[in-house]
Design a protein around this motif. Sequence first.
Motif, mmCIF file in Angstrom:
data_model
loop_
_atom_site.group_PDB
_atom_site.id
_atom_site.type_symbol
_atom_site.label_atom_id
_atom_site.label_comp_id
_atom_site.label_asym_id
_atom_site.label_seq_id
_atom_site.Cartn_x
_atom_site.Cartn_y
_atom_site.Cartn_z
ATOM 1 N N SER A 82 20.155 45.610 35.816
ATOM 2 C CA SER A 82 18.742 45.218 35.825
ATOM 3 C C SER A 82 18.095 45.513 34.473
ATOM 4 O O SER A 82 18.750 45.935 33.518
ATOM 5 C CB SER A 82 17.998 45.975 36.926
ATOM 6 N N ASP A 83 16.769 45.304 34.400
ATOM 7 C CA ASP A 83 16.031 45.559 33.156
ATOM 8 C C ASP A 83 16.047 47.029 32.767
ATOM 9 O O ASP A 83 15.742 47.367 31.625
ATOM 10 C CB ASP A 83 14.583 45.080 33.312
ATOM 11 N N ASP A 84 16.355 47.907 33.756
ATOM 12 C CA ASP A 84 16.387 49.340 33.473
ATOM 13 C C ASP A 84 17.788 49.804 33.077
ATOM 14 O O ASP A 84 18.091 50.991 33.116
ATOM 15 C CB ASP A 84 15.932 50.126 34.707
ATOM 16 N N SER A 85 18.645 48.872 32.693
ATOM 17 C CA SER A 85 20.035 49.211 32.423
ATOM 18 C C SER A 85 20.200 50.197 31.267
ATOM 19 O O SER A 85 21.197 50.909 31.190
ATOM 20 C CB SER A 85 20.830 47.942 32.114
ATOM 21 N N ASN A 86 19.218 50.240 30.364
ATOM 22 C CA ASN A 86 19.333 51.156 29.227
ATOM 23 C C ASN A 86 19.186 52.623 29.643
ATOM 24 O O ASN A 86 19.395 53.521 28.826
ATOM 25 C CB ASN A 86 18.276 50.813 28.168
ATOM 26 N N LEU A 87 18.853 52.858 30.911
ATOM 27 C CA LEU A 87 18.730 54.237 31.392
ATOM 28 C C LEU A 87 20.093 54.863 31.670
ATOM 29 O O LEU A 87 20.190 56.080 31.859
ATOM 30 C CB LEU A 87 17.888 54.263 32.684
ATOM 31 N N PHE A 88 21.140 54.053 31.679
ATOM 32 C CA PHE A 88 22.460 54.549 32.045
ATOM 33 C C PHE A 88 23.405 54.498 30.849
ATOM 34 O O PHE A 88 23.384 53.550 30.062
ATOM 35 C CB PHE A 88 23.028 53.719 33.204
ATOM 36 N N SER A 89 24.224 55.518 30.748
ATOM 37 C CA SER A 89 25.170 55.605 29.635
ATOM 38 C C SER A 89 26.397 54.742 29.880
ATOM 39 O O SER A 89 26.646 54.282 31.007
ATOM 40 C CB SER A 89 25.608 57.053 29.442
ATOM 41 N N LYS A 90 27.176 54.547 28.853
ATOM 42 C CA LYS A 90 28.416 53.778 28.965
ATOM 43 C C LYS A 90 29.377 54.453 29.926
ATOM 44 O O LYS A 90 30.063 53.793 30.720
ATOM 45 C CB LYS A 90 29.054 53.636 27.586
ATOM 46 N N GLU A 91 29.434 55.793 29.874
ATOM 47 C CA GLU A 91 30.327 56.552 30.750
ATOM 48 C C GLU A 91 29.946 56.377 32.217
ATOM 49 O O GLU A 91 30.812 56.250 33.091
ATOM 50 C CB GLU A 91 30.301 58.032 30.379
ATOM 51 N N GLU A 92 28.637 56.369 32.488
ATOM 52 C CA GLU A 92 28.170 56.174 33.865
ATOM 53 C C GLU A 92 28.524 54.779 34.368
ATOM 54 O O GLU A 92 28.913 54.608 35.524
ATOM 55 C CB GLU A 92 26.662 56.404 33.929
ATOM 56 N N ARG A 93 28.413 53.797 33.502
ATOM 57 C CA ARG A 93 28.770 52.435 33.881
ATOM 58 C C ARG A 93 30.260 52.334 34.205
ATOM 59 O O ARG A 93 30.648 51.705 35.186
ATOM 60 C CB ARG A 93 28.445 51.472 32.745
ATOM 61 N N GLU A 94 31.070 52.934 33.363
ATOM 62 C CA GLU A 94 32.517 52.870 33.556
ATOM 63 C C GLU A 94 32.930 53.600 34.834
ATOM 64 O O GLU A 94 33.817 53.151 35.560
ATOM 65 C CB GLU A 94 33.226 53.467 32.340
ATOM 66 N N LYS A 95 32.277 54.729 35.093
ATOM 67 C CA LYS A 95 32.595 55.499 36.296
ATOM 68 C C LYS A 95 32.256 54.704 37.547
ATOM 69 O O LYS A 95 33.029 54.681 38.518
ATOM 70 C CB LYS A 95 31.833 56.823 36.288
ATOM 71 N N LEU A 96 31.099 54.051 37.532
ATOM 72 C CA LEU A 96 30.702 53.240 38.681
ATOM 73 C C LEU A 96 31.665 52.070 38.870
ATOM 74 O O LEU A 96 32.046 51.752 39.996
ATOM 75 C CB LEU A 96 29.281 52.723 38.496
ATOM 76 N N ALA A 97 32.054 51.435 37.772
ATOM 77 C CA ALA A 97 32.990 50.313 37.856
ATOM 78 C C ALA A 97 34.313 50.765 38.463
ATOM 79 O O ALA A 97 34.922 50.043 39.258
ATOM 80 C CB ALA A 97 33.219 49.719 36.470
ATOM 81 N N ASP A 98 34.749 51.966 38.103
ATOM 82 C CA ASP A 98 35.992 52.510 38.664
ATOM 83 C C ASP A 98 35.850 52.736 40.168
ATOM 84 O O ASP A 98 36.772 52.437 40.941
ATOM 85 C CB ASP A 98 36.354 53.832 37.977
ATOM 86 N N PHE A 99 34.688 53.295 40.583
ATOM 87 C CA PHE A 99 34.441 53.509 42.012
ATOM 88 C C PHE A 99 34.521 52.191 42.773
ATOM 89 O O PHE A 99 35.199 52.080 43.794
ATOM 90 C CB PHE A 99 33.066 54.135 42.232
ATOM 91 N N LYS A 100 33.823 51.181 42.254
ATOM 92 C CA LYS A 100 33.791 49.879 42.934
ATOM 93 C C LYS A 100 35.191 49.288 43.026
ATOM 94 O O LYS A 100 35.612 48.795 44.082
ATOM 95 C CB LYS A 100 32.861 48.931 42.194
ATOM 96 N N ASN A 101 35.928 49.337 41.919
ATOM 97 C CA ASN A 101 37.277 48.770 41.899
ATOM 98 C C ASN A 101 38.205 49.499 42.863
ATOM 99 O O ASN A 101 39.036 48.869 43.530
ATOM 100 C CB ASN A 101 37.844 48.813 40.484
ATOM 101 N N ASP A 102 38.055 50.814 42.958
ATOM 102 C CA ASP A 102 38.911 51.602 43.852
ATOM 103 C C ASP A 102 38.645 51.243 45.316
ATOM 104 O O ASP A 102 39.587 51.074 46.099
ATOM 105 C CB ASP A 102 38.681 53.097 43.628
ATOM 106 N N TYR A 103 37.363 51.162 45.676
ATOM 107 C CA TYR A 103 37.021 50.824 47.064
ATOM 108 C C TYR A 103 37.443 49.391 47.397
ATOM 109 O O TYR A 103 37.950 49.122 48.484
ATOM 110 C CB TYR A 103 35.522 50.989 47.300
ATOM 111 N N GLU A 104 37.217 48.480 46.449
ATOM 112 C CA GLU A 104 37.601 47.089 46.677
ATOM 113 C C GLU A 104 39.122 46.973 46.816
ATOM 114 O O GLU A 104 39.623 46.244 47.686
ATOM 115 C CB GLU A 104 37.118 46.222 45.507
#
Length: 227
Positions: A82-104
């Motif tokens: 979203s427009d607030d994406s700059n509130l999150f770090s690259k590491e947080e994005r990567e961690k979330l992507a890993d969570f999503k990929n693992d569950y999927e």
Amino acid sequence: MRDEDAFLFLIVGNINLRLNTIFFLLENGITDGVLPLQRTVFEMQIAFKAYSNSEKKEDFLQAYFSKKGFESSIKWEKVLNSDDSNLFSKEEREKLADFKNDYEKSIKERFTMSPYKIWYEIASDKSLKVLSDTFYNGIEYFSNYDELSNWVHPQRLEENLNATNLTQRLPDEYLNLLIGSLMWDIKNLVDDVAFIANHYKVSQSQPLFNYGKNIEEFSKKLGELAK
């Protein structure tokens, strides 16, 4: 108690909780929201039927917890994009992507249905409509789920509100529909409790007998309202 058995109580407990909420709202003169709540009761009842009749209950547990994590990660992904994406770090994005990929991955490796389906659809490999047709008839599906989707989205604005004074209302035809649905709920809740009682071989329990008598009396009073 095994996790598979505890899950029976988790489902039927949520059915009971939603029913308590519906009756609390009605007792306090609030009709807004009760029909969408009834829709969730129907979904939980389908889940209980599908789960209790399955010989692979571990699949339901796996599907439920994997789907839970997958849905949570999707919600967070929307925030990150979203427009607030700059509130999150690259590491947080990567961690979330890993969570999503693992569950999927945990869903796709074990089941054939899309991870975007409902968890009990994934576990049973059947759509909610097919499951409903398996355990109930078309009228029950319509009155407890399909028609009520018009209130969830919502597409019954004029039915929910008195436009002259902006107060809530529930037309008689929908009130009768609700009463019929609640009677349906109670009957199925009794059946669910009976299933659990037989499963644990406590069907002769006096508290359960008293519970059944109270429910029977309450159901009769609902029937009188419908008349």
